[in-house]
Design a protein around this motif. Structure first.
Motif, PDB file in Angstrom:
ATOM      1  N   LEU A   1       0.781  -1.155  -0.040  1.00  0.00           N
ATOM      2  CA  LEU A   1      -0.065   0.088  -0.074  1.00  0.00           C
ATOM      3  C   LEU A   1       0.924   1.333  -0.190  1.00  0.00           C
ATOM      4  CD1 LEU A   1      -3.015  -0.905   2.388  1.00  0.00           C
ATOM      5  CD2 LEU A   1      -2.956  -0.960  -0.215  1.00  0.00           C
ATOM      6  N   SER A   2       1.850   1.156   0.618  1.00  0.00           N
ATOM      7  CA  SER A   2       2.798   2.342   0.743  1.00  0.00           C
ATOM      8  C   SER A   2       3.468   2.644  -0.781  1.00  0.00           C
ATOM      9  CB  SER A   2       4.078   2.112   1.790  1.00  0.00           C
ATOM     10  OG  SER A   2       4.729   1.267   1.341  1.00  0.00           O
ATOM     11  N   THR A   3       3.722   1.583  -1.438  1.00  0.00           N
ATOM     12  CA  THR A   3       4.182   1.471  -2.868  1.00  0.00           C
ATOM     13  C   THR A   3       3.346   2.056  -3.721  1.00  0.00           C
ATOM     14  OG1 THR A   3       5.913  -0.036  -2.546  1.00  0.00           O
ATOM     15  CG2 THR A   3       5.126   0.223  -4.710  1.00  0.00           C
ATOM     16  N   VAL A   4       1.919   1.440  -3.674  1.00  0.00           N
ATOM     17  CA  VAL A   4       0.763   2.118  -4.475  1.00  0.00           C
ATOM     18  C   VAL A   4       0.287   3.459  -4.434  1.00  0.00           C
ATOM     19  CG1 VAL A   4      -1.615   1.791  -5.016  1.00  0.00           C
ATOM     20  CG2 VAL A   4      -0.032  -0.109  -4.795  1.00  0.00           C
ATOM     21  N   ALA A   5       0.372   3.839  -3.071  1.00  0.00           N
ATOM     22  CA  ALA A   5      -0.022   5.429  -2.700  1.00  0.00           C
ATOM     23  C   ALA A   5       0.979   5.948  -3.394  1.00  0.00           C
ATOM     24  CB  ALA A   5      -0.044   5.411  -1.268  1.00  0.00           C
ATOM     25  N   GLN A   6       2.460   5.778  -3.241  1.00  0.00           N
ATOM     26  CA  GLN A   6       3.379   6.600  -3.685  1.00  0.00           C
ATOM     27  C   GLN A   6       3.192   6.765  -5.181  1.00  0.00           C
ATOM     28  OE1 GLN A   6       6.003   8.175  -1.876  1.00  0.00           O
ATOM     29  NE2 GLN A   6       6.291   9.384  -3.637  1.00  0.00           N
ATOM     30  N   LYS A   7       3.232   5.737  -5.778  1.00  0.00           N
ATOM     31  CA  LYS A   7       3.026   5.594  -7.369  1.00  0.00           C
ATOM     32  C   LYS A   7       1.750   6.270  -7.912  1.00  0.00           C
ATOM     33  CE  LYS A   7       6.031   1.945  -8.796  1.00  0.00           C
ATOM     34  NZ  LYS A   7       5.841   0.723  -9.628  1.00  0.00           N
ATOM     35  N   VAL A   8       0.775   6.451  -7.078  1.00  0.00           N
ATOM     36  CA  VAL A   8      -0.699   6.799  -7.658  1.00  0.00           C
ATOM     37  C   VAL A   8      -0.647   8.483  -7.253  1.00  0.00           C
ATOM     38  CG1 VAL A   8      -3.135   6.772  -7.375  1.00  0.00           C
ATOM     39  CG2 VAL A   8      -1.919   4.655  -7.477  1.00  0.00           C
ATOM     40  N   THR A   9      -0.477   8.725  -6.077  1.00  0.00           N
ATOM     41  CA  THR A   9      -0.588  10.221  -5.926  1.00  0.00           C
ATOM     42  C   THR A   9       0.863  10.966  -5.675  1.00  0.00           C
ATOM     43  OG1 THR A   9      -0.228   9.885  -3.288  1.00  0.00           O
ATOM     44  CG2 THR A   9      -2.307   9.279  -4.335  1.00  0.00           C
ATOM     45  N   GLY A  10       1.971  10.301  -5.781  1.00  0.00           N
ATOM     46  CA  GLY A  10       3.227  11.102  -5.652  1.00  0.00           C
ATOM     47  C   GLY A  10       3.675  11.220  -4.206  1.00  0.00           C
ATOM     48  N   SER A  11       3.095  10.698  -3.172  1.00  0.00           N
ATOM     49  CA  SER A  11       3.401  10.782  -1.780  1.00  0.00           C
ATOM     50  C   SER A  11       2.726   9.609  -1.029  1.00  0.00           C
ATOM     51  CB  SER A  11       2.829  12.125  -1.389  1.00  0.00           C
ATOM     52  OG  SER A  11       2.886  12.049   0.034  1.00  0.00           O
ATOM     53  N   ALA A  12       3.470   9.391  -0.144  1.00  0.00           N
ATOM     54  CA  ALA A  12       2.986   8.291   1.032  1.00  0.00           C
ATOM     55  C   ALA A  12       1.660   8.844   2.077  1.00  0.00           C
ATOM     56  CB  ALA A  12       4.108   7.851   1.833  1.00  0.00           C
ATOM     57  N   THR A  13       1.491  10.009   1.715  1.00  0.00           N
ATOM     58  CA  THR A  13       0.492  10.628   2.571  1.00  0.00           C
ATOM     59  C   THR A  13      -0.525  11.310   1.468  1.00  0.00           C
ATOM     60  OG1 THR A  13       1.953  11.179   4.465  1.00  0.00           O
ATOM     61  CG2 THR A  13      -0.091  12.506   4.396  1.00  0.00           C
ATOM     62  N   CYS A  14      -1.838  11.058   1.710  1.00  0.00           N
ATOM     63  CA  CYS A  14      -2.804  11.648   1.075  1.00  0.00           C
ATOM     64  C   CYS A  14      -3.908  12.101   2.064  1.00  0.00           C
ATOM     65  CB  CYS A  14      -3.525  10.438   0.170  1.00  0.00           C
ATOM     66  SG  CYS A  14      -4.242   9.109   1.042  1.00  0.00           S
ATOM     67  N   GLN A  15      -4.907  13.055   1.444  1.00  0.00           N
ATOM     68  CA  GLN A  15      -5.785  13.665   2.225  1.00  0.00           C
ATOM     69  C   GLN A  15      -7.221  12.798   2.210  1.00  0.00           C
ATOM     70  OE1 GLN A  15      -5.034  16.203   4.110  1.00  0.00           O
ATOM     71  NE2 GLN A  15      -7.121  16.488   5.018  1.00  0.00           N
TER      72      GLN A  15
END
Length: 498
Positions: free
Chosen positions: A286-300
């Motif tokens: 999930l950390s890898t997917v979030a980084q690739k999809v949103t460009g960050s490990a943190t999303c709003q």
């Protein structure tokens, strides 16, 4: 009505366009660029540079704005992602094309040939040298400056939503990138992607009410799958030790902001690992997917900034339920209290939590946890060690037969993933199925059916295996900051209108 009047006027304009010699619905139109390509390549190009090195183009899109000034007009063209202005001038077009420009309506599709320039206000634009008619918008689109706001209409007519609300497309681009990132993550780690039946003779792999259909040629009842789990584990028995499917599931249940009867899941199975390994693997996934999809490990997500950086919080189900119940009731309640039917039901009663008729201590403990904790689990949290009663396909802990090696992952206040060490003892699996049948006889229509062939598959030997399901729709809700599951499904199920 006003809409009927506009429809008739647009039909008259279409007839006038045909009278000019244009096809009402031409077969094709060759372009050199999309609107998006032009804007991306030249959004920062100065007007002087565009004049010196002329950029000729042929592009197409939907007209979303028209401003007429006698012998000149401005159109705004959209390809569904971005917009680009078109300058239409009588002395730059042939007589027929200029006449066409006067018959265009908001929403029509056109092809434009011309060159790029910047207006006096420095807006990137196309100076049109020809216009080609491509399709008439006979029904008026929503008011151009405010878009489509009615939620129900947006869901029922997604094509209209996409046409007038450009941000909607971004949500589904996020969805597409999410699925692609998951697929890449798993295939590069040796997992094989497969497809399993959507119509099944036994609705298995989850506790849910199925949709029922009938196969005429075979004259048998079939169920739309509620999960691919039992088929994927058969493949592990067959020697595919890392396998996954991104699948459509169907559950004949309620509709809410988190539930749609048809939904998308990732399920994967990995031989020789247990649920503890899957927790670490899920954090990495999930950390890898979030980084690739949103460009960050943190999303709003709503009011919350959600971090997918490892490690995630971990809570034992019974201990967490007892802890929160103690806090709310002002007296000490232990995990052992929730292991007995009398103790668990007493706590539920005092907390005013209704429990299903015939539920055992494990089911009651699970209900208490969900009511007390679920909506507060905003940051990624693994809830682990579930009661055996609510986990008919999970492997029991060696030191605690009343508890299985299972976890659920909560993010944003709802469940996103479910995983466990797979039960691979065929005799125990048969006993669990029989216990589910007893629950079904008591009125539990979500209880698991007997699957003799799956038990037979286990008798050929399923190695120690960890399996997991991740809800794609719910994950995309978080990554795209969408409050409802209907926002991330292109065509959600809706109640029919009269």
């Amino acid at each position: 009505s006003n809409e009927e009047a506009q429809f008739e006027q647009r039909r008259a304009n279409l007839a006038a366009i045909e009278a000019l010699g244009y096809q009402a619905y031409p077969h094709k139109f060759d372009t050199t660029h999309t609107v998006s390509q032009l804007v991306e390549a030249h959004t920062a190009t100065p007007g002087e540079t565009l004049e010196q090195s002329r950029v000729d183009t042929t592009t197409a899109g939907r007209v979303i704005s028209i401003r007429n000034f006698g012998k000149a007009s401005f159109l705004v063209l959209s390809d569904g992602r971005v917009r680009l202005q078109v300058y239409v001038r009588q002395d730059a077009l042939g007589e027929r094309d200029f006449a066409l420009s006067k018959l265009l309506d908001f929403g029509d599709h056109v092809g434009i040939t011309g060159h790029l320039f910047r207006t006096k206000t420095n807006e990137l634009s196309i100076w049109a040298s020809s216009i080609t008619f491509l399709a008439k918008c006979l029904l008026p689109l929503p008011e151009k400056w405010h878009g489509l706001q009615d939620i129900e209409t947006r869901y029922r007519q997604r094509y209209l939503d996409l046409a007038v609300n450009p941000d909607v497309r971004k949500t589904f681009e996020t969805r597409s990138r999410t699925v692609s990132a998951i697929r890449e993550f798993l295939t590069t780690r040796g997992f094989l992607e497969v497809e399993t039946p959507m119509m099944q003779p036994i609705a298995g792999g989850a506790l849910a009410r199925p949709f029922i259909t009938h196969h005429n040629a075979l004259d048998i009842k079939l169920y739309l799958r509620i999960a691919p789990e039992l088929y994927l584990k058969r493949l592990v028995v067959g020697g595919i030790d890392r396998v996954f499917e991104i699948n459509r599931n169907f559950r004949n249940e309620g509709i809410s902001t988190q539930h749609n009867p048809e939904f998308t899941m990732l399920e994967f199975y990995w031989a020789y690992v247990d649920y503890q390994t899957l927790m670490d693997f899920t954090e990495e996934l999930l950390s890898t997917v979030a980084q690739k999809v949103t460009g960050s490990a943190t999303c709003q997500f709503g009011e919350h900034a959600i971090s997918f950086a490892a490690p995630f919080r971990r809570l034992s189900l019974r201990h967490a339920a007892a802890e929160e119940a103690s806090r709310r009731l002002g007296r000490t309640i232990t995990a052992d209290t929730l292991r007995t039917l009398e103790g668990a039901r007493g706590v539920a009663h005092d907390l005013h939590i209704e429990v299903p008729h015939g539920a055992g201590a494990g089911k009651v403990a699970s209900e208490i946890f969900e009511r007390l904790w679920q909506e507060t689990l905003i940051r990624p949290t693994f809830v682990y060690d579930f009661p055996t009663e609510v986990s008919p396909l999970s492997k029991q802990r060696a030191d605690d037969p009343d508890t299985v090696e299972r976890f659920e992952l909560y993010i944003g206040g709802f469940e996103v993933a479910n995983a466990f060490s797979e039960l691979n003892d065929p005799a125990e699996q048969r006993r669990r199925f029989e216990a589910q049948l007893a629950d079904r006889d008591k009125g539990d229509d979500e209880a698991h059916a007997m699957d003799d062939d799956y038990v037979r598959a286990l008798e050929y030997g399923l190695p120690p295996t960890g399996g997991e399901g991740i809800g794609i729709d719910r994950l995309v809700m978080i990554l795209s900051n969408s409050p409802s599951i209907r926002d991330v499904i292109l065509f959600p199920q809706m109640r029919p209108r009269d």
